[in-house]
Write a protein that holds these residues in place. Structure first.
Motif, PDB file in Angstrom:
ATOM      1  N   UNK A 154       0.790  -1.530  -0.216  1.00 53.01           N
ATOM      2  CA  UNK A 154      -0.179  -0.054   0.153  1.00 53.01           C
ATOM      3  C   UNK A 154       0.679   1.682  -0.600  1.00 53.01           C
ATOM      4  N   UNK A 155       1.854   0.893   0.702  1.00 51.67           N
ATOM      5  CA  UNK A 155       2.745   2.148   0.887  1.00 51.67           C
ATOM      6  C   UNK A 155       3.190   2.259  -0.616  1.00 51.67           C
ATOM      7  N   UNK A 156       3.778   1.562  -1.568  1.00 54.19           N
ATOM      8  CA  UNK A 156       4.380   1.778  -2.203  1.00 54.19           C
ATOM      9  C   UNK A 156       3.328   1.802  -3.931  1.00 54.19           C
ATOM     10  N   UNK A 157       2.145   1.720  -3.796  1.00 51.36           N
ATOM     11  CA  UNK A 157       0.748   2.111  -4.759  1.00 51.36           C
ATOM     12  C   UNK A 157       0.659   3.866  -3.849  1.00 51.36           C
ATOM     13  N   UNK A 158       1.208   3.991  -2.844  1.00 56.28           N
ATOM     14  CA  UNK A 158       0.734   5.258  -2.341  1.00 56.28           C
ATOM     15  C   UNK A 158       2.006   6.233  -3.168  1.00 56.28           C
ATOM     16  N   UNK A 159       3.117   6.188  -2.722  1.00 60.01           N
ATOM     17  CA  UNK A 159       4.508   6.425  -3.260  1.00 60.01           C
ATOM     18  C   UNK A 159       3.955   6.573  -4.714  1.00 60.01           C
TER      19      UNK A 159
END
Length: 126
Positions: free
Chosen positions: A117-122
């Motif tokens: 999710x962090x990678x997706x948001x970034x």
């Protein structure tokens, strides 16, 4: 015998009690991994319940380090847990499972989901 029947029917419960009793006998440094559930009930030589096994084996010192390790594994991502429904749902699931089962496989899933999710948001914020 009656004691064998008790060990077979309530073995896991007796393992938890045995580990807890051994923890009480040495709460700060523990009694050692191999002795965590030993010498309390006949036929009970180890614990299948991870938390009391760590607590009795290493005492409060190791138990604190153990939970700090688990927290550091995924705890730094609490800001994503608060605002993301998927991660929040998995986190609540992990907390519920903590009562009944070992935590590692579920916290690994949570850590992977938070990472993704962090990678997706970034990626979407670029």
């Amino acid at each position: 015998t009656e004691e064998d029947a008790l060990v077979n029917s309530d073995g896991r419960f007796l393992q938890i009690i045995a580990s807890y009793e051994n923890f009480i006998s040495s709460p700060f440094i523990g009694v050692g991994y191999n002795n965590a559930a030993d010498n309390i009930f006949e036929g009970i030589t180890r614990s299948n319940f991870q938390y009391t096994q760590v607590l009795a084996g290493g005492g409060l010192l190791l138990f604190s380090v153990y939970f700090l390790m688990i927290f550091n594994f995924f705890g730094h991502s609490f800001k994503f847990i608060k605002r993301d429904l998927i991660i929040k749902s998995i986190f609540l699931f992990v907390l519920t499972i903590l009562i009944f089962r070992r935590l590692e496989p579920y916290s690994a899933v949570l850590a992977f989901m938070v990472y993704e999710r962090v990678q997706f948001i970034k990626y979407n914020n670029l």
